[in-house]
Enzyme design. Structure first.
Site, PDB file in Angstrom:
ATOM      1  N   LYS A 139       2.689   3.176   7.382  1.00  0.00           N
ATOM      2  CA  LYS A 139       3.999   4.010   6.583  1.00  0.00           C
ATOM      3  C   LYS A 139       5.319   3.012   6.785  1.00  0.00           C
ATOM      4  O   LYS A 139       5.477   2.433   7.766  1.00  0.00           O
ATOM      5  CB  LYS A 139       4.280   5.312   6.996  1.00  0.00           C
ATOM      6  CG  LYS A 139       5.083   6.081   6.510  1.00  0.00           C
ATOM      7  CD  LYS A 139       5.106   7.252   7.135  1.00  0.00           C
ATOM      8  CE  LYS A 139       6.068   8.574   6.260  1.00  0.00           C
ATOM      9  NZ  LYS A 139       6.155   9.806   7.155  1.00  0.00           N
ATOM     10  N   SER A 222       4.956  12.949   3.200  1.00  0.00           N
ATOM     11  CA  SER A 222       5.722  11.731   3.596  1.00  0.00           C
ATOM     12  C   SER A 222       4.850  10.558   4.047  1.00  0.00           C
ATOM     13  O   SER A 222       5.648   9.474   4.055  1.00  0.00           O
ATOM     14  CB  SER A 222       6.702  12.458   4.451  1.00  0.00           C
ATOM     15  OG  SER A 222       6.977  11.180   5.511  1.00  0.00           O
ATOM     16  N   SER A 246       3.810  15.780   7.768  1.00  0.00           N
ATOM     17  CA  SER A 246       3.777  14.148   7.055  1.00  0.00           C
ATOM     18  C   SER A 246       2.586  13.436   7.287  1.00  0.00           C
ATOM     19  O   SER A 246       2.204  12.472   6.346  1.00  0.00           O
ATOM     20  CB  SER A 246       4.837  13.496   7.312  1.00  0.00           C
ATOM     21  OG  SER A 246       5.983  14.153   7.427  1.00  0.00           O
TER      22      SER A 246
END
Lengths: 588, 588
Positions: A139, A222, A246
């Protein structure tokens, strides 16, 4: 493509230049034609056959394996690190072109490292570590040397948190250093929503990442780019973070697995974050994988580095093989109870605020049936009002009045995305006394929830081992219609450890609208009315398996039993309505 | 004695009535005569022979044992729980009369329980648990059913946190429930300073607790009553809390041992506290004991209750016997290096802000000499500026603008004690953005300190195992002259685990004033000028042995090696100047 002025660049032009730059990092032979891109745009489901049409058989063979098989195959010299890395770089390149799921591409770095790893392997006849040659995606909060970390903020392009460009690209997140020491290959960074605090995956840098299983829907959450990339098998293993769902939302929405540990189990050191000074309820590093085995592999390997020695925030709990085994011993390999004490599960059918859509309730039923048939115990879960926990948690996320968010936006002048304009309008920060009172409310909620958990022993002397609950009230989500994140947020307030497993997919033929349902409140009505069987058809259903704080090994072990029980149940089911695509992938 | 009006009572009268009530709980035959009380007031050192004059030989024999010996003797039927409890109740009663160290007395409850324990023992021929019959004293933050918890606040007398009297006396702190389940006897609660945030032990409820070793000095710190009670051997084991030095200062000032664990190792649930909503830097439950063995006994016994199952704030780390053994294996029983890897210690001679008085520096030298003679390694400790850490920590303690303190004072109308009027004047709470920025500063300091610790491997490949440093710059303290609490506060910011050991006593003949010393700053000058060899003579010198987060077993094990090495060194020393009273007590 927008015209690019060199100086000064308005934010939109800077974003466009960055997007162009990222695409240019894809080698020519991996670029798709305009025809293919148009075809992809019109395609509902990009996974499986669709993306595979752009790959060779040997590449398909590689990306179809899971993390554990890949490291085994490299260790046994059946595959090289370069072969594996190439296959995943190519797949990720195609995934990005059709699904817009990446922020950063550094395939050259990755392939160079893979070659080095192969070289080491042939020299020493042994692997560098347990992750030798395995591509791991990240990420875009995690820092990799030589690469941007933008977290979606235009102002961070080419700058370290928007600061002096001279200082850019020098940081490496501690966990990345650990992964590299274990032999991993890092190759790309995945998309995320502006602010990180949104159940869809959208920002001013790359726009939106849709759900590759069903492009009517959002990739979700997310770590959404990571979920989408894995659904497309451009990765088998990746790191995300979780502050309100997330790593759980994107896993559930994309039909993959994730582990949300308790914060402070894995290192967050030198990882970018939204408002890092809000440390009362902390974001946690989480793992997403196409298999349960992948989650276990990364957790166990990383903890062997003793991350607490370099990151004082990490609690010194080594990987507890004994806990894993203790729960494993509670069932047969097919998940059925084995004459020892059967497992006891709580099931939260609804949080009493927003009723899950029919596909989610069906998913819960499938899991419950499987667990029950396997001889384990099921009880209803009626904890302290989840809405209380959700409201406290949300107040913490908003306590700084969105000051940090606006500071980052102001670096480039980019605006909030429209979806967030109301939620994250700049406001006065909360008064500290109110903040401290809120802290007490959070601690009380946590204690009450723990007491409730312990009270489950009152009837039969046995405390619930784990709780099954929805991740969200919908199977992925129609953009703009994510009204309630309570199912995940409460678990962040409790800092519990969670595994998300894929269960089924929304099915327009089975999951029909129940028009007799009487909504509990306006929010529930909005959510209920947003259910559209046609739109949602094919949307993945994942569920949370929840254990208490720092029980990562336990919840992984229990998840394995649940998944096995579901396969056993499926194998045994006769005459049940099933459709193609409802199969559950089983991890090692 | 002040006249007591029933209603309404001004705060001073309520305090006087409470004091009278407490004294009345001491049975007649344990009350001292006015003559004895006057004699005690004039006596410099109340410990040892002085307090023993009021005890019978069999009582002296009991109170001279340490916690480990006591539970062994009860288990082996050499003593009964009633005999042991009576001896400690009586000693505590006398200690309180001459030293003013108790807030609560519940000897009747204790003796009743002891009788029950003896009954159980004779019925079952086995103990209830590893603490069977052991009297444990409690700082007056811990709740015991049926008993006040005032924390020194007049407004809390007869009321639970000042609330409805109907609700009073119903709470039991989780750790007390655990201790009772292990067989302990609870019998008294010890004095503490108003606000808990003061290095002396003074409040409007009982006034001041002086140092029983030397009544020129303060008992010290926020578990000061506990330290004093143990110095007088009215207890061998007690619970305190530590937010800035509160179990370490009283241990050092009173010549006993203490363990300050990392917060969240032991349960703080249902323990009263100052401003509990400030949860960023948490107070921790700590243990004080007349022996190292006592610390170990309580930690190990309590963790066997798995406190994390009932208190979700506790990290699930069971007692790690293997860690204890691992360090034990690094030295011979006499503390000398044994051919494995010797231990490596850092020594902080000064924090560069306030130079310790001569007795402290001599104490450091004694320990360093002993460790070095034993064959272990010593390096100087030069961590990130301790003053930076101290300032951050203090800002957290004051962030609420003393709002909580004034809320509690307002319940009765009592004022701040004069010593604290400036520090805890009611102010505006800190702005939340500043608070969050301070949080980042704290995390950075912690990371920098950890990096420094790791850097100690650069020279010889070996990381420092533990650090020796002062607890305070003085051997106990002359009331009103505690200018600098940095030596303990920094360790709270770091959340490290610490054992305090007694080392020596201030000696006017050896610890003479060095008038050539040039103070570093005004604070240092104030402290240096406050050193008076005559006044301080006999004041205990204790030092901190510091390990990292959640390293309680390690630091206990290392402390044992240090204490053994000091005994060995002392036994081997010939021709060294020593005086009576400089002996170190060695725990099991």
């Amino acid at each position: 493509m927008a015209t690019i002025r060199v100086f000064p660049q308005p934010w939109a032009a800077r974003a466009a230049a960055k997007r162009e730059d990222t695409l240019n990092k894809i080698r020519a032979e991996w670029r798709l034609s305009t025809t293919d891109l148009v075809k992809a745009e019109k395609q509902r489901d990009l996974t499986g056959p669709f993306i595979q049409q752009f790959l060779h058989d040997d590449e398909i063979s590689i990306i179809s394996k899971d993390s554990v098989q890949l490291v085994e195959d490299i260790k046994n010299a059946k595959l090289t690190a370069v072969q594996v890395t190439s296959a995943f770089c190519k797949t990720a390149a195609i995934a990005h072109q059709i699904n817009n799921c990446l922020h950063e591409i550094f395939f050259d770095q990755a392939l160079e490292r893979a070659a080095w790893l192969d070289d080491q392997f042939s020299k020493n006849q042994s692997t560098v570590g347990p992750l030798h040659g395995l591509p791991i995606s990240l990420k875009d909060q995690l820092h990799v040397k030589g690469v941007d970390t933008t977290m979606g903020y235009i102002g961070w392009i080419g700058r370290n948190f928007g600061s002096d460009p001279e200082q850019a690209h020098k940081i490496e997140s501690q966990i990345n250093t650990e992964l590299l020491s274990l032999g991993a290959v890092l190759y790309c960074k995945t998309s995320l929503p502006q602010t990180l605090l949104f159940g869809e995956t959208k920002n001013n840098l790359v726009g939106e990442t849709l759900n590759p299983n069903n492009q009517n829907l959002s990739a979700g959450g997310s770590s959404g780019g990571e979920g989408a990339l894995q659904a497309l098998r451009g990765s088998t293993l990746g790191l995300g973070t979780d502050i309100g769902g997330s790593v759980r939302i994107p896993a559930a929405f994309n039909g993959i697995y994730s582990l949300k540990p308790t914060p402070e189990r894995l290192s967050y050191r030198a990882v970018a974050n939204n408002n890092p000074g809000e440390n009362t309820y902390r974001s946690t590093i989480g793992i997403l994988s196409t298999s349960l085995g992948g989650l276990n592999l990364l957790l166990q390997a990383d903890l062997s580095c003793k991350p607490w020695l370099k990151d004082p925030s990490v609690v010194p709990i080594p990987f507890r093989e004994d806990v894993l085994k203790e729960y494993e011993a509670r069932a047969n390999p097919d998940g059925t109870a084995n004459g020892t004490i059967p497992l006891k599960f709580g099931v939260l059918w609804t949080d009493g605020v927003v009723q899950p859509h029919p596909p989610i309730t069906r998913g819960l039923n499938m899991v419950v049936e499987a667990i029950r048939s396997a001889g384990h115990k099921i009880v209803d879960w009626n904890p302290p009002a989840q809405e209380v926990g959700r409201a406290i948690h949300l107040a913490f996320l908003k306590a700084d009045g969105a000051y940090d968010i606006h500071s980052q936006l102001n670096l480039s002048g980019e605006p909030l995305i429209p979806d967030l304009r109301k939620s994250f309008k700049l406001r006065e920060p909360m008064n500290l006394l109110k903040y401290q009172d809120l802290t007490l409310q959070g601690l009380k909620y946590e204690a009450d929830y723990s007491d409730y958990w312990n009270s489950t022993a009152e009837q039969d002397g046995q405390i619930v081992d784990a709780v099954i609950m929805p991740v969200a009230p919908h199977a992925a989500v129609i953009p703009g219609k994510y009204y309630h994140t309570g199912y995940t947020q409460v678990i962040n307030l409790l800092n519990y450890s969670v595994v998300v497993i894929p269960v089924t997919k929304a099915d327009r033929l089975i999951d029909t609208v129940d028009s007799s349902y009487e909504p509990l409140n306006d929010l529930d009505r909005m959510n209920w009315e947003a259910y559209d069987p046609e739109m949602y058809d094919g949307g993945p259903v994942g569920l949370q398996i929840i254990a208490r704080k720092f029980e990562e090994e336990k919840v992984l072990s229990i998840a394995k039993i649940v998944v096995s029980a579901m396969e056993t149940s499926k194998a045994g089911a006769k005459g049940t309505v099933t459709r193609e695509g409802n199969q559950i992938a089983r991890g090692a």
